[in-house]
Design a protein around this motif. Sequence first.
Motif, PDB file in Angstrom:
ATOM      1  N   SER A 152     110.616  -4.527  37.503  1.00 44.16           N
ATOM      2  CA  SER A 152     111.148  -3.802  36.121  1.00 44.16           C
ATOM      3  C   SER A 152     109.892  -2.930  35.539  1.00 44.16           C
ATOM      4  O   SER A 152     110.201  -2.311  34.567  1.00 44.16           O
ATOM      5  CB  SER A 152     111.155  -4.909  35.375  1.00 44.16           C
ATOM      6  OG  SER A 152     109.955  -5.986  35.130  1.00 44.16           O
ATOM      7  N   PHE A 153     108.924  -2.710  36.389  1.00 46.20           N
ATOM      8  CA  PHE A 153     107.913  -1.825  35.686  1.00 46.20           C
ATOM      9  C   PHE A 153     107.656  -0.507  36.468  1.00 46.20           C
ATOM     10  O   PHE A 153     107.522  -0.383  37.653  1.00 46.20           O
ATOM     11  CB  PHE A 153     106.529  -2.556  35.398  1.00 46.20           C
ATOM     12  CG  PHE A 153     106.748  -3.636  34.422  1.00 46.20           C
ATOM     13  CD1 PHE A 153     106.408  -3.299  33.029  1.00 46.20           C
ATOM     14  CD2 PHE A 153     106.942  -5.011  34.873  1.00 46.20           C
ATOM     15  CE1 PHE A 153     106.581  -4.261  32.480  1.00 46.20           C
ATOM     16  CE2 PHE A 153     107.083  -6.145  34.018  1.00 46.20           C
ATOM     17  CZ  PHE A 153     106.635  -5.616  32.555  1.00 46.20           C
ATOM     18  N   ASP A 154     107.443   0.617  35.723  1.00 52.76           N
ATOM     19  CA  ASP A 154     107.015   1.915  36.488  1.00 52.76           C
ATOM     20  C   ASP A 154     105.684   1.881  36.962  1.00 52.76           C
ATOM     21  O   ASP A 154     105.476   2.577  38.193  1.00 52.76           O
ATOM     22  CB  ASP A 154     107.390   2.990  35.293  1.00 52.76           C
ATOM     23  CG  ASP A 154     108.906   3.090  34.719  1.00 52.76           C
ATOM     24  OD1 ASP A 154     109.414   3.743  35.825  1.00 52.76           O
ATOM     25  OD2 ASP A 154     109.298   2.522  33.764  1.00 52.76           O
ATOM     26  N   ALA A 155     104.666   1.040  36.354  1.00 52.01           N
ATOM     27  CA  ALA A 155     103.425   0.997  36.600  1.00 52.01           C
ATOM     28  C   ALA A 155     102.810  -0.248  36.306  1.00 52.01           C
ATOM     29  O   ALA A 155     103.149  -0.861  35.441  1.00 52.01           O
ATOM     30  CB  ALA A 155     102.675   2.054  36.036  1.00 52.01           C
ATOM     31  N   TYR A 178     106.447  -6.687  41.204  1.00 53.49           N
ATOM     32  CA  TYR A 178     106.864  -6.308  39.595  1.00 53.49           C
ATOM     33  C   TYR A 178     106.919  -4.937  39.353  1.00 53.49           C
ATOM     34  O   TYR A 178     107.444  -4.530  38.299  1.00 53.49           O
ATOM     35  CB  TYR A 178     105.822  -7.134  38.773  1.00 53.49           C
ATOM     36  CG  TYR A 178     105.923  -8.709  38.679  1.00 53.49           C
ATOM     37  CD1 TYR A 178     106.782  -9.096  37.584  1.00 53.49           C
ATOM     38  CD2 TYR A 178     105.478  -9.402  39.555  1.00 53.49           C
ATOM     39  CE1 TYR A 178     107.081 -10.353  37.334  1.00 53.49           C
ATOM     40  CE2 TYR A 178     105.691 -10.746  39.591  1.00 53.49           C
ATOM     41  CZ  TYR A 178     106.601 -11.210  38.427  1.00 53.49           C
ATOM     42  OH  TYR A 178     106.859 -12.381  38.346  1.00 53.49           O
ATOM     43  N   ALA A 179     106.593  -4.083  40.457  1.00 57.10           N
ATOM     44  CA  ALA A 179     106.658  -2.732  40.060  1.00 57.10           C
ATOM     45  C   ALA A 179     108.117  -2.334  40.717  1.00 57.10           C
ATOM     46  O   ALA A 179     108.767  -2.875  41.646  1.00 57.10           O
ATOM     47  CB  ALA A 179     105.737  -1.783  40.963  1.00 57.10           C
ATOM     48  N   LYS A 180     108.738  -1.312  40.016  1.00 56.78           N
ATOM     49  CA  LYS A 180     110.090  -0.772  40.637  1.00 56.78           C
ATOM     50  C   LYS A 180     110.177  -0.145  42.013  1.00 56.78           C
ATOM     51  O   LYS A 180     108.922  -0.012  42.444  1.00 56.78           O
ATOM     52  CB  LYS A 180     110.572   0.320  39.546  1.00 56.78           C
ATOM     53  CG  LYS A 180     110.953  -0.033  38.011  1.00 56.78           C
ATOM     54  CD  LYS A 180     111.241   1.033  37.289  1.00 56.78           C
ATOM     55  CE  LYS A 180     111.653   0.706  35.977  1.00 56.78           C
ATOM     56  NZ  LYS A 180     112.012   1.811  34.938  1.00 56.78           N
ATOM     57  N   GLU A 181     111.106   0.180  42.517  1.00 52.03           N
ATOM     58  CA  GLU A 181     111.185   0.683  43.920  1.00 52.03           C
ATOM     59  C   GLU A 181     110.344   1.712  43.915  1.00 52.03           C
ATOM     60  O   GLU A 181     109.760   2.049  44.998  1.00 52.03           O
ATOM     61  CB  GLU A 181     112.573   0.779  44.375  1.00 52.03           C
ATOM     62  CG  GLU A 181     112.769   1.064  45.900  1.00 52.03           C
ATOM     63  CD  GLU A 181     112.461  -0.143  46.649  1.00 52.03           C
ATOM     64  OE1 GLU A 181     111.777   0.219  48.086  1.00 52.03           O
ATOM     65  OE2 GLU A 181     112.717  -1.215  46.268  1.00 52.03           O
TER      66      GLU A 181
END
Length: 319
Positions: A152-155, A178-181
């Motif tokens: 769900s996180f971009d960074a 927890y980082a996005k693809e």
Amino acid sequence: MNCPLCGQDRTNVLTDRLRNGEKLRVFHCPECDLGFLEERKDEAELKRYYRNEYRKAYKPDVRGQADAERLFDSAVGFQQDRVARIERYLRRDAAVLDVGCSSGAFLFHIKDKVKEAVGVEIDPEAAKFASERCGCPVYTDYLAETPLAKRSFDAVCAFQVMEHVGNPLEFLLQLKDYAKEDGLLYVEVPNLRDVLVSAFDLPNYRTFYFRSAHLFYFSERSLRILLDQAGLEGDFFYSQDYHLVNHLNWVLRDRPQPRAEDGMGEPAFPVRPGTDGRAEAALNGFLARVNREYKELLSELGMTSKIGFIARRKREANG
């Protein structure tokens, strides 16, 4: 003693004495260039330690206490390099997670640049201060124990954290979860090749550098192996917090300055009151130029105080 990263059984001892006089050995693996403490706490012990004891032993002012506000004040003015390195990824619709955010110095600088800034910090006092000071949610459990959604996180950021964890590979894999693809991991750790350890003969700095709170000591070689094992690829950077005057203090006196801030930022000569302003500006301008050149040289040599990477999932591992 087998290396916990590559399994090599041919290791040597870097030191048998740590900061605060603790008698523990730090081993070094010549195969992967990893340093590691001989006795490491389990996860339950680590959580208790960082909630209750860590800041009593390690603080930015050797003469005083390290409450959450003091930690924030000592760090908030020295986040420019971290922010600059990631700023191009900080879109208005981005979500950023800072794992081990302490009292929120980094969150404070990015909170208005992104849609969502979130912290994780198991020290409850620091977490409370960070949440209130930055206006961000800060969770006081380990990342996997929070209600945060995976991917769900971009960074996902972790500054000066991975050297404290019991299993660095598991930690990286968790950050990756927890980082996005297409999200990135932004990790920074102390550099095993710190110039004051690797180039100068400073017995007191050596014991000052090695400490029982740091379970691992990384170089670019060991970090590259970790990234590969975690299915990540990225770019490395070297960063130097402490300035030339701080290093000269160590080289000439082999002891620390009283406060962390004394050795960071822009150095200045202690000129006498009433000194001609042009002379003071010229002297400190010269010192600033030499300091920049010194830091650039340390980066070229790979001998800075910090090393890190910005990484993503390997292309072939996507999907």
